[in-house]
Every structure is written in C-alpha cells, then in structure tokens.
Enzyme design. Structure first.
Site, mmCIF file in Angstrom:
data_model
loop_
_atom_site.group_PDB
_atom_site.id
_atom_site.type_symbol
_atom_site.label_atom_id
_atom_site.label_comp_id
_atom_site.label_asym_id
_atom_site.label_seq_id
_atom_site.Cartn_x
_atom_site.Cartn_y
_atom_site.Cartn_z
ATOM 1 N N HIS A 367 -80.757 -45.167 -127.389
ATOM 2 C CA HIS A 367 -81.506 -45.970 -128.365
ATOM 3 C C HIS A 367 -80.712 -47.182 -128.807
ATOM 4 O O HIS A 367 -81.236 -48.290 -128.923
ATOM 5 C CB HIS A 367 -81.857 -45.145 -129.601
ATOM 6 N N CYS A 680 -93.086 -52.842 -114.589
ATOM 7 C CA CYS A 680 -92.390 -53.088 -115.857
ATOM 8 C C CYS A 680 -91.059 -52.364 -115.991
ATOM 9 O O CYS A 680 -90.481 -52.319 -117.057
ATOM 10 C CB CYS A 680 -93.297 -52.745 -117.043
HETATM 11 C C1 PEP Z 1 -90.107 -46.987 -116.509
HETATM 12 O O1 PEP Z 1 -90.017 -45.767 -116.368
HETATM 13 O O2 PEP Z 1 -89.849 -47.792 -115.593
HETATM 14 C C2 PEP Z 1 -90.503 -47.560 -117.804
HETATM 15 C C3 PEP Z 1 -90.784 -48.836 -117.919
HETATM 16 O O3 PEP Z 1 -90.531 -46.728 -118.849
HETATM 17 P P1 PEP Z 1 -89.213 -46.236 -119.628
HETATM 18 O O4 PEP Z 1 -88.044 -46.985 -119.077
HETATM 19 O O5 PEP Z 1 -89.462 -46.515 -121.059
HETATM 20 O O6 PEP Z 1 -89.207 -44.790 -119.285
#
Ligand code: PEP
Ligand code: MG
Length: 755
Positions: A367, A680
């Site tokens: 975090h 993303c």
């Molecule tokens: C991912 O898994 O690529 C993602 C964007 O989500 P997080 O990193 O928050 O798990």
C-alpha cells in the site's frame, strides 16, 4: 586453572569507566585508559579493542598487554581468527585454551602466543557488529557468565563511542569506522526518480546516552514502572473497540512478549551488572537482534520485529524520546527511511519536503508503495537493514529507478547521481511539452493513453500528463486506508470528487479488489493456503452482495447526469459477470424508484485477469461493453508465478510467445466482436512492453501517470505497421525463446524508438 572473582566487581569497573568517559582527553587516550581499566579490573593480562572498518576489516584500535606497535597496524578479516569469528557470528566466545580452537590464527606482530585463555564479545549496535572486545590471560582460565556480561556491558560503551563518530578522529586516513563510511545497497525499484538529501528515520532509534547506573535499585524501579506503563498502554489499545483484525493480533503478540519471563529476567540481570534500565533494554535487544538477524526462519524474523517494536516502546517510556518522527518538523531535502510504514503515515508528511523514501520491507505492490507512486516520491523497497545502517541526518541518495541506495556517498558518486537527476528532470520537461501532443504513431495510428489512479492525490496528474481518461480507478485504496468500512456516503463523496476532477473525461471505476495481498485491517481474515487463488475480488463481492451493492450504488449516484464506466475484477466465467450485471441493474432500478438522477450512459466491463476467460472470449465479449486486461494478474496466473515473490516474479517474461500470443488472441477476438479492449497492468506503462502491445494490436493502454510521457515519446517515433510485421514474425518463429525482449530492444534501437 584459576577462576577468580573480578577485582572490585563490575560496579567498580563501571564507575571507573564512567570517569574515563567524562575525562577531557582525545579518543585514543580514552580507549587506552579503558583497556587498562578493563584488564586490571578483570585480572586479565590483555584487553584489546578491534573496530570494524567500512572496508570490512577489523583493526586493532587499542590494547593493554599486546604489543603497542600493533595498534592500527594489525587487521583481520571478518571470519578470520577468533576475533573475526566473533564479528561474523556476533556472539561471545570464551575459551580456556584459545590455541586449540580451529579458528585460532597466529599474529606474530601482536606477541599473543603466550596467552592461553581468551574471552571476546562483539561490539553491537542495533544488531550490527561494530567491533570486538577481547580479554586474554596467560593461564588457563574459565571465564564465568558474569565476566561475559561485564564485557558485553563495556562493549555498549564502546559501541556508543564508535557510533558517535568519536573514533573516526583516530582512524587511519581513508578508512571509516562504525558504519560511518560510504555504503551502497540495493533494493527493489518502486517509484522512478532520483532523490538526494538527508536521512529522516520514520521511527527514530532511541539513543541511549546514559549507560552506567548510579543507583541500581533505582534503575530496577524505573524498569518496573516503565514495564507497567507499557503494559497498560498495550492493554488499553487492545480494549479499544476500533482495534480489529491484524492490528489486534500484533498487539496481542506484544502483550505476550511484554510478559515473557525470559525477556524480563534478562533485563533484570543486565541492570544488576550496573547499567541503567534503558541500557539494559538496548543490550538485551541488541543480543536478540544479532541472534535473530542470522536466522532464516521468516517466523522468527517476524517475531524479531515484534520484539524490536516492544523494546522501542519501552525505551520510549524510559527516556521520553519520540517514537515516531514528527511529520511537522521535516527538514528540507528529507529522505524518509522506514522499516515499514502504513500508507496513511506517509500522507502525513509534507510532500514538498520529501525527496525520497527508502523502505526495508515493503515491496512494489504494498500500500505504501502505491501511495509513494501516486505522490511521485522516488522510492526503493526491500532495502535490507537500512534502518539500522543510517543515522538521522546522514547524507543519502535513493534511485527509485534501479532500487539503489547510497549512504554517505563520496563526492564523485554524489555528482554522478546529481547528473542523473538533472538528466531526468530535463527529460520530464520534454514529456511535459508532449502533454497536449496526440499519441499518434508515425504511420498515423492513434493510441489512447489513460491513467491509473486510486487516491485523491492522483487527480492533478490528469491535467499534468494529458491523460485521455482514468482507465482504472482502484477503489480498494480508500478501503485499505480507512480505519473501518467506508460507508455509502464516504464512497459516494470520493467517486463524485473523482468525476468532478475529470470533467468531460471518462472514469472507469473498478469495484472492490480486496483479498489476496490486499487486506483490510478491519475485516476478518481467513487463513488461505493460496490467497492469490482464494476468496478475493468479485468472488468476495458476489458472496457478500451487500458490500458490492453499496459500492455500485455509490458509483451510480456519483455519476448522476454523467457517463459512467464500471468494471469487475477477477471475473473467471460468464456467469460471474452476469451476476454482477444483475446486481448493478437492480441498483439502477432502486435509485430510479427513489427519484435519483441516473447516469446518462452506463458501460459495464470485465477485467480480464484469469486465464479461463481466454476460452470463453466470444461469450464474455457478447455480454460486456468493454474489456480491460489486468496483465499483472493475468501473467501471474498464466505463468503460475506469484507477482510478489521475488524468486519467481521475473522468471517468466510476458514478452515471449506464450505471453504475447495470449494477449493477441484477446485483442483479435475483441476486434471481431466490435468491443473495445484496453490493458491496465504495469506492462502497458513500460515503453518497450507498450511497443510490443501496440504491435499486436492494442490501441488503448492505462498506466501510472509518470509512465504516460515516456510511452508517448516512444509512440511518436514508432511505425505501427512495421513493428506489427516484425512482432508477428517474432512470435510465430521464436516460440521456444523464453524472452523476446532482447530482439525487441534491438529493433527499437535500430529504428530510433526511444525506450
Ligand atoms: C492487474 O492485475 O493488472 C491490475 C491492473 O490490477 P491490480 O494490479 O490492482 O491487481
Ligand atoms: Mg489485478
């Protein structure tokens, strides 16, 4: 064999040493007097002090009994001879017959062959070895426990002398002692950028200045009072109704340690040797640290932190010194150094004064790392032992791009990093100028560049970077930072603020992605063998529909009269997405019945992070308005390699035939279905990886704000048609190659594409 009680006892010796410490003499003279006092009080013919230099060698700094000519001349490597062995193991060594020990090494210049028995203790501070203190006798002698204790106490005095820098004055030119010299460490890169400044310890070590006690009974009383005050404060924290979950467990562990008989006994015994209560706490803790630091058992190391925390609390009680740095009194150019740190604690510091952050434990997905990234603070994580190696105010450099840390750097190193920082600033300026330049390749292919966010501090980046939209808003960050479940109104307020800050731009909210490594302190945790494969994200949301419903309601209300995009994380089959859609539609009806303003246009998307979706793409694409690929998770599941486990996280490369073929399959099927797809995960934010993604057909990428400039600069020099042909061929004909990174790099260099 003789076993004599030390002349005058340890208390007399400590009293004498206290006098020596306050005499107005130079450091060499003081050391010389100390060894004379120790030798005579302990009825030993020899007393010697070896100090560890920053080049690792142990140098003889003072001796009574050995040849004086050897002082500052004799050196030993760590691990070499008995002295080196003590430095290496950080444990005392008492030998009636030293020459029989396999580690014994003979040094003719010291004339030590005539001494038979040997007692040495490490000079420790915060678990680090600063030197070794030795006494020797001509006759065969068994040193008793009390003598070992006494020598350890004296070693504390020496540790303070070394740590205070006093001995540096008599070190040979060009050498440094007491971890005061330059030191280079390497951790993990967390947030790009170079920070130069001065160390501020988030949890400053309590400095124990008064070591020798004047009145032992008084010190025992002080210890008892401090212990009871500390126990009371732990009890009242445990009784506090708002303390739950992990936090509660930690406090209970403290309580257990605070009542541990062994610990209490060691503290009392230490005071009996004639030292103050605070010196006793430091002494006992230093020993425990040295022992546990060498342990590879993660459970033991975790307990060490609990013990450390407890010792710190006790020292705080005894000395009245602050437990945590005061965020209000931050000097300019501060580089914050912490063992671990909560995300909210970081937000308490004044951002404009923070030049960098160095963490001992937190990894890239913690975090605090996420917040550091949002704040753009150059950060390195998992920098081993950093909080013990730096002193408050030390000059320090952190390179968040490589994970390197330079403590007390030499001038040429500092200049090199200054140059790096200048270059970076110049590049940042160039990226700034690209802010309003459309991200279009040389052959006219437009790429949508979106940003990932999750905190209010992220929002100004929207305008600074020229991001097209917020492509991923990680809603769990609000939950992770709160002390309790944020209620509907708080969620609504955050989502509305986010949308207000992005007028005319889309925001894609992701529903709660908790579980796995994202833990809410106030929520009951369940032991899971494989948390990454466990009860998390949409699985939890569908099993606890009240939670998901409130969140969706907050989003729908916040978007009244505007367009809204919601996506659901970790969908593994079509039915899960259908259930999430049903829940959303029910909320829409509910709000409409109650006369709320509804969103103008609502798009519901699927986060593609679980490989099972690769074989139901057509069906899921029929249901979804859009797809967003969470490549962090998708790659972790595809290669079965934990994204947070350093041993395996970089073992497989997404830029390989299997990784890129899977990603290409998704984009191909989405195009046929006529549904937009973006990516993303972290992959989209690295120029080389983004180049490969564009090559296989991606036209929308969402990334950390700082990555938008570099990716855009890459796009402007890229020929999408040409790179497509190159990568198509690469993944067709190089399927056995575990990584295609080198070939892609060579391509980019040849084509003048900046990475
Ligand atoms: C991912 O898994 O690529 C993602 C964007 O989500 P997080 O990193 O928050 O798990
Ligand atoms: Mg994910």
């Amino acid at each position: 064999m003789t076993t004599r009680s030390p002349l005058g006892g340890p208390r007399l010796l400590l009293r004498r040493l206290r006098e020596v410490m306050s005499e107005p003499v130079n450091a060499q003279e003081r050391l010389d007097r100390i060894v004379v006092q120790v030798a005579s009080n302990m009825v030993a013919e020899v007393c010697s002090v070896y100090v560890q230099r920053s080049d690792g060698l142990l140098e003889l700094f003072a001796t009574e009994g050995l040849s004086r000519a050897a002082v500052h001349m004799t050196t030993m490597k760590v691990g070499e001879g008995l002295v080196g062995l003590i430095a290496k193991t950080a444990e005392p060594l008492a030998l009636p017959d030293a020459q029989d020990h396999p580690a014994f090494s003979y040094r003719p210049e010291t004339g030590e062959e005539i001494y038979q028995s040997f007692l040495g203790v490490p000079i420790l501070r915060g678990g680090n070895t600063l030197g070794v203190l030795v006494v020797q006798n001509q006759t065969k002698r068994v040193y008793n426990e009390e003598e070992i204790e006494v020598l350890e106490t004296i070693s504390m005095l020496l540790a303070e002398m070394i740590a205070s820098g006093e001995l540096q004055a008599i070190a040979k030119p060009g050498t440094n002692v007491g971890h005061r010299g330059p030191m280079a460490l390497k951790g993990l890169p967390i947030t790009d950028g170079v920070g130069l400044g001065y160390a501020v310890l988030h949890e400053p070590r309590v400095i124990v200045k008064k070591i020798v006690a004047e009145n032992i009974e008084l010190e025992e009383k002080r210890l008892d009072e401090a212990l009871s005050a500390m126990r009371d404060s732990i009890d009242s924290m445990i009784d506090d109704q708002t303390t739950r979950g992990e936090h509660l467990e930690v406090l209970e562990a403290y309580r257990m340690f605070a009542n541990d008989r062994g610990w209490l006994r060691r503290l009392r015994e230490a005071i009996k040797t004639g030292i103050t209560a605070e010196a006793a706490v430091e002494h006992v803790q230093s020993d425990a640290r040295a022992r546990m630091l060498r342990s590879t058992d993660p459970y033991l190391r975790e307990r060490l932190h609990d013990l450390d925390e407890l010792a710190n609390r006790l020292l705080h009680q005894l000395t009245g010194q602050e437990l945590v740095a005061s965020p209000d009194n931050l000097p300019d150019n501060a580089i914050l150094v912490a063992r671990t740190m909560g995300a909210t604690a970081l937000l308490d510091y004044e951002r404009s004064k923070l030049r960098g952050l160095i963490l001992e434990e937190a990894g890239p997905t913690s975090h605090v790392a996420i917040v550091a990234r949002a704040l753009g603070i150059p950060t390195a994580g998992e920098v081993e032992n950093i909080s013990d190696l730096v002193e408050q105010g030390d000059a320090i450099i952190v390179d968040g791009t490589t994970g390197e840390v330079q403590i007390r750097p030499q001038a040429n190193i500092e200049e090199a990093y200054r140059e790096k920082a200048r270059l970076r600033a110049r590049r940042q300026e160039q990226y700034q100028q690209l802010r309003n330049v459309p991200a279009v390749t040389k052959d006219g292919v437009a790429i949508g560049l979106h940003m990932n966010a999750g905190l209010l501090v992220d929002l100004p980046h929207m305008a600074e970077t020229g991001a097209q939209s917020i492509g991923l808003f990680r809603t769990e960050l609000q939950f992770m930072m709160a002390a309790e479940f944020p209620r509907l109104e708080r969620q609504y307020a955050l989502y509305k603020t986010v949308m207000d800050a992005a007028p005319g731009k889309a925001v894609t909210f992701r529903t709660l992605d908790i579980g796995g490594d994202k833990i809410l302190p106030y929520m009951a945790t369940y032991e899971e063998e494989n948390p990454a494969l466990g009860w998390r994200a949409i699985r939890l949301g569908l099993d606890r529909p009240a939670l998901l419903r409130v969140q969706v309601r907050a989003m729908l209300r916040a978007a009244g009269g505007r367009d809204l995009r919601i996506m659901f994380p970790m969908i593994a089959n079509v039915a899960e997405f259908e259930a999430a859609k049903d829940l959303t539609n029910r909320e829409l009806k509910h709000l409409s019945r109650h006369g709320y303003d509804l969103p103008n246009d609502l798009k519901l998307g699927v986060m593609l992070e679980v490989p099972s979706l690769l074989w139901q793409l057509d069906e899921i694409l029929e249901q979804a308005d859009f797809l967003s690929i969470g490549s962090n998770d998708l790659m972790q599941y595809l290669f079965a390699a934990d994204r947070d486990n350093r041993r395996v996280s970089n073992r497989y490369d997404p830029l390989s035939a299997p990784g890129l073929r899977a990603l290409k399959h998704i984009v191909d099927r989405s195009r046929i279905a006529g549904k937009p797809v973006t990516l993303c995960g972290e992959l989209g934010g690295k120029p080389l990886d983004a180049m490969a993604l564009i090559a296989i057909g991606y036209r929308g990428l969402s990334m950390a704000p700082a990555n938008i400039g570099p990716v855009k600069a890459m796009i402007l020099k890229l020929d999408a048609g040409n790179v497509s042909a190159f990568v198509d061929d690469l993944i067709e004909n190089n399927a056995s190659d575990p990584s295609l990174r080198a070939q892609l790099q060579t391509y980019a260099e040849a084509k003048g594409v900046p990475l």
